[in-house]
Design a protein around this motif. Structure first.
Motif, mmCIF file in Angstrom:
data_model
loop_
_atom_site.group_PDB
_atom_site.id
_atom_site.type_symbol
_atom_site.label_atom_id
_atom_site.label_comp_id
_atom_site.label_asym_id
_atom_site.label_seq_id
_atom_site.Cartn_x
_atom_site.Cartn_y
_atom_site.Cartn_z
ATOM 1 N N MET A 1 0.845 -1.196 0.000
ATOM 2 C CA MET A 1 0.000 0.000 0.000
ATOM 3 C C MET A 1 0.874 1.236 0.000
ATOM 4 N N THR A 2 0.466 2.254 -0.777
ATOM 5 C CA THR A 2 1.148 3.533 -0.787
ATOM 6 C C THR A 2 0.222 4.584 -0.194
ATOM 7 N N LEU A 3 0.614 5.179 0.930
ATOM 8 C CA LEU A 3 -0.207 6.202 1.559
ATOM 9 C C LEU A 3 -0.432 7.344 0.577
ATOM 10 N N GLY A 4 -1.694 7.679 0.340
ATOM 11 C CA GLY A 4 -1.998 8.723 -0.626
ATOM 12 C C GLY A 4 -1.939 8.259 -2.062
ATOM 13 N N GLY A 5 -1.832 6.948 -2.278
ATOM 14 C CA GLY A 5 -1.782 6.402 -3.629
ATOM 15 C C GLY A 5 -3.140 6.431 -4.298
ATOM 16 N N PRO A 6 -3.185 6.127 -5.586
ATOM 17 C CA PRO A 6 -4.450 6.162 -6.327
ATOM 18 C C PRO A 6 -5.433 5.109 -5.829
ATOM 19 N N LEU A 7 -6.704 5.374 -6.108
ATOM 20 C CA LEU A 7 -7.778 4.460 -5.725
ATOM 21 C C LEU A 7 -8.237 3.678 -6.952
ATOM 22 N N LEU A 8 -8.456 2.386 -6.758
ATOM 23 C CA LEU A 8 -9.003 1.526 -7.806
ATOM 24 C C LEU A 8 -10.488 1.332 -7.542
ATOM 25 N N VAL A 9 -11.296 1.537 -8.583
ATOM 26 C CA VAL A 9 -12.751 1.390 -8.496
ATOM 27 C C VAL A 9 -13.184 0.223 -9.370
ATOM 28 N N VAL A 10 -14.056 -0.632 -8.835
ATOM 29 C CA VAL A 10 -14.602 -1.762 -9.592
ATOM 30 C C VAL A 10 -16.111 -1.800 -9.386
ATOM 31 N N VAL A 67 -15.659 -0.311 -4.304
ATOM 32 C CA VAL A 67 -16.422 -1.319 -5.044
ATOM 33 C C VAL A 67 -17.910 -1.021 -4.961
ATOM 34 N N GLY A 68 -18.586 -1.161 -6.112
ATOM 35 C CA GLY A 68 -20.038 -1.039 -6.142
ATOM 36 C C GLY A 68 -20.677 -2.279 -5.544
ATOM 37 N N THR A 69 -21.663 -2.076 -4.669
ATOM 38 C CA THR A 69 -22.270 -3.193 -3.934
ATOM 39 C C THR A 69 -23.661 -3.564 -4.435
ATOM 40 N N GLY A 70 -24.117 -2.968 -5.517
ATOM 41 C CA GLY A 70 -25.419 -3.308 -6.054
ATOM 42 C C GLY A 70 -26.461 -2.230 -5.767
#
Length: 229
Positions: A1-10, A67-70
């Motif tokens: 993990m990188t503090l302040g790193g980019p976020l991944l969205v799924v 993550v989208g949960t529905g």
């Protein structure tokens, strides 16, 4: 993990899956969408890897996951949630689960809009911002309140044309809406517990009559969703 790193969205709650990258403040960086139908598991990891490679981001650079949960179909949602949980465990990064329904409504512009999605071959599920989704049985029309308009997703031929047009527009903004809501939660330290992060299914697979024990899952109409703000 990188503090302040980019976020991944799924998100795999609809037939059009998406993966996206954004900054910790919710600023979008890149997004990929594709028509997955109900075969999200065939492409999801490859699409994530492709996005990260194209953007020059290593998995160890990520600062968090959204993550989208529905609400959504069993197979697609299960793949997306399981993938994010596995990544979070391996990378030791925080996760924010965000209601796909609420994010679609936010992307549509909010206000007096309601989301309509399929719930199996005949039923549909209706989502209002801040309320638990509810099933609209086949043969019935949604009970709209005065001034409400429909945003229809994955309902071509089963919803008014203006509703499906609004749904397409909403889906175009889904990645950004999920990122914005997830980034706000993560910045506030409001990450989800992986043990209780739950997808919200609109239907179970054919032949399955009960919820999987200990999986933390919910069916639409049983609990309020955590929404996009």
């Amino acid at each position: 993990m990188t503090l302040g790193g980019p976020l991944l969205v799924v998100d795999t709650a609809t037939t059009r899956a998406l993966v996206a990258l954004g900054a910790p403040d919710g600023t979008p960086r890149a997004e990929r969408t594709w028509v997955a139908g109900y075969r999200h598991g065939e492409d999801l990891l490859a699409r994530v890897e492709e996005l990260l490679r194209d953007e020059g981001v290593a998995t160890g650079d990520l600062g968090g996951l959204v993550v989208g949960t529905g609400p959504g179909a069993f197979t697609g949602l299960r793949v997306g949630i399981a993938t994010i949980k596995a990544l979070a465990h391996a990378l030791e990064v925080p996760v924010a689960g965000v209601s796909t329904g609420e994010a679609l409504l936010a992307a549509a512009g909010g206000g007096q809009r309601v989301l309509l999605q399929p719930a199996g071959p005949n039923d549909r599920v209706l989502t209002r911002a801040g309320e638990a989704p509810r099933i609209v049985p086949g043969g019935e029309e949604p009970d709209l309140r005065p001034g409400e308009t429909i945003v229809a997703v994955d309902l071509e031929g089963r919803a008014p044309a203006d509703g499906t047009t609004a749904g397409a527009t909403a889906h175009d903004g889904l990645g950004a809406a999920l990122l914005r809501a997830g980034a706000a939660r993560l910045a506030a330290g409001d990450a989800d517990d992986l043990a209780t992060l739950a997808p919200e299914y609109v239907t179970l697979p054919r032949g399955v009559r009960d919820l999987p024990v200990g999986d933390g899952v919910e069916l639409s109409g049983t609990a309020p969703a955590r929404g996009a703000r």
